[in-house]
Design an enzyme around this catalytic site. Structure first.
Site, short mmCIF file in Angstrom:
data_model
loop_
_atom_site.label_atom_id
_atom_site.label_comp_id
_atom_site.label_asym_id
_atom_site.label_seq_id
_atom_site.Cartn_x
_atom_site.Cartn_y
_atom_site.Cartn_z
N ARG A 1 0.86 -1.18 0.13
CA ARG A 1 -0.03 -0.06 -0.05
C ARG A 1 0.81 1.27 -0.03
O ARG A 1 0.41 2.22 0.69
CB ARG A 1 -0.90 0.03 1.44
CG ARG A 1 -1.83 -1.11 1.19
CD ARG A 1 -3.13 -0.85 0.16
NE ARG A 1 -4.16 -1.97 0.38
CZ ARG A 1 -3.96 -3.37 -0.13
NH1 ARG A 1 -2.97 -3.59 -0.94
NH2 ARG A 1 -4.91 -3.99 -0.34
N SER B 1 -10.59 -0.36 3.02
CA SER B 1 -10.10 -0.50 4.14
C SER B 1 -9.42 0.84 4.68
O SER B 1 -8.90 1.60 3.83
CB SER B 1 -8.93 -1.20 4.10
OG SER B 1 -9.08 -2.47 3.63
N GLU C 1 -4.80 4.08 5.35
CA GLU C 1 -4.47 3.86 4.14
C GLU C 1 -5.17 4.85 3.04
O GLU C 1 -4.49 5.33 2.31
CB GLU C 1 -5.34 2.57 3.79
CG GLU C 1 -4.91 2.11 2.37
CD GLU C 1 -5.87 1.03 1.77
OE1 GLU C 1 -5.75 -0.14 2.14
OE2 GLU C 1 -6.93 1.37 0.81
#
Ligand code: FAD
Ligand code: EPU
Length: 352
Positions: A176, A251, A347
């Site tokens: 990520r 997420s 994130e």
């Protein structure tokens, strides 16, 4: 006071006071002072010549708005990147190289590839958003990351007014993560990407536990790329909320990666804690599990909550503001910190 829209050149209009609710999947009702939709890369050069990047702060770049939290009304102009086009640039018996415009919807690109039996991105089906945003956090799902098939991207650099090509190693991809989330944050406007996909033989990646279970239950012993695509679509639909029904950005936090000794201490207290090896003596712990254990799964406070099937997804139940969502994220972060001594890192890109 209403300001008139301003035409910079043919097909390039700066729109004033544009509501951003349709442009972010959390459904935050922020307003952009100025908003420009960019449908071809030449527009960026025109904007540069007009002094757009010199007398203003760097603009906020938006793709599909599926990984942003608009904390308030953006202070900078918003550039929505909608550059279209998918084409094969070259191919051999085994491989095919494809180029896609930054504005191409990512799932449509995956579907396009699977329909042509081009393998490598089928595990990334149904991830919302645009192709141009995919390298920013090196999108990943079900055992595969963008970096597995990525070759290069082209980006406009608003500081110099030039285009540059970034190859695999330049992008510094991680979990990520990429250079575009760090040193080059806001400094590179991606206009298109190049991927190298497989014609044959395909490499089927069905190692992720949810995929394995899916194929076991369905009695599929030798899946092909279309099976993987269908399975991923079906698993995702059962787990994740559809943003058109319930606002969310996937997420909200990354899964924390901790060192082995810390993990072992924690595991003594929580022997049932799920975990995954993350290389170099590191262990990844699912943030969804930590958040659930801290009591947040399905919990709602006012307009904001966590999803009932996936505690890692923060949802907008109605007309939550960016500040409300942000406040909820902070509460979750604090309680996980207190209970597990683990800091959750967002994130989602928080835009102010
Ligand atoms: P945006 O949200 O518009 O932007 C994200 C960031 O990239 C921002 O910082 C923005 O400034 C920047 N950016 C966007 N376009 C450009 C560009 N052309 N040039 C430079 N900067 C740009 N992600 C995963 O990795 N795996 C998943 O499984 C996954 N599942 C999801 C499920 C749901 C239901 C949702 C809502 C999101 C999910 N995401 C997942 C997150 C999201 O889909 C990805 O991060 C996606 O790549 C974001 O694309 P976007 O076009 O919507 O980007
Ligand atoms: N879990 C819980 N409770 C929850 C949610 C999850 O205990 O409420 C546990 C599950 O039981 C499982 C583990 O956590 O043991 C992992 O759950 P899941 O397979 O749903 O994956 P995840 O780690 O929560 C990650 C990505 C997703 C990606 C999936 C599939 C991150 C931050 N998230 O989620 O990506 O789709 O794996 O690969 O890495 C996104 O980035 O937006 C995103 C949705």
């Amino acid at each position: 006071m209403t300001h008139p829209d301003r035409e910079i050149s043919k097909n390039v209009t700066v729109q004033q006071n544009v509501g951003l609710k349709p442009y972010n999947t959390l459904g935050i009702d922020a307003v952009a002072n100025s908003f420009i939709e960019v449908t071809d890369q030449d527009t960026l050069g025109k904007l540069y010549k007009e002094g757009f990047f010199s007398d203003q702060k760097f603009p906020i770049i938006l793709g599909g708005g599926s990984n942003v939290l608009l904390k308030g009304d953006p202070k900078s102009p918003v550039l929505k990147i909608s550059i279209p086009g998918i084409r094969v640039t070259d191919e051999s018996d085994h491989f095919v190289r494809i180029e896609a415009g930054a504005g191409v919807n990512w799932h449509e690109l995956v579907t396009w590839a699977v329909e042509r039996n081009f393998g490598g991105i089928e595990n990334l089906a149904l991830i919302p958003g645009t192709t141009g945003a995919a390298p920013i956090q090196n999108i990943g799902a079900y055992g595969v990351e963008l970096s597995d098939t990525f070759e290069s991207l082209r980006a406009f650099l608003p500081e110099s007014g030039e285009f540059n090509t970034f190859y695999y190693t330049d992008c510094e991809f991680g979990y990520r993560d990429s250079i575009f989330k760090r040193e080059l944050k806001g400094k590179a406007i991606i206009t298109g990407i190049v991927l190298k996909l497989r014609k044959s033989p395909h490499r089927i990646n069905d190692s992720y536990y949810a995929l394995k279970n899916h194929f076991n239950e369905a009695g599929v012993s030798r899946p092909v790329i279309r099976d993987v695509y269908d399975a991923v679509v079906s698993i995702r639909r059962s787990k994740l909320p559809d943003p058109s029904v319930l606002g969310n950005a996937g997420s909200f936090f990354k899964n924390p990666v901790v060192d082995k000794s810390f993990f072992e201490t924690l595991e003594k207290r929580y022997p049932e804690m799920p975990s995954f090896p993350a290389g170099d003596g590191l262990i990844k712990i699912p943030a969804g599990w930590l958040i659930e254990q801290a009591g947040w799964k399905g919990k709602r406070i006012g307009n904001v909550g966590t999803y009932r099937n996936q505690a890692l997804v923060i949802v907008n139940h109605g007309d939550a503001t960016g500040e409300e969502i942000f406040g909820h994220a902070i509460r979750i972060q604090k309680s996980v910190q207190q209970k597990f001594d683990i800091e959750l890192v967002p994130e989602v890109n928080i835009l102010e």
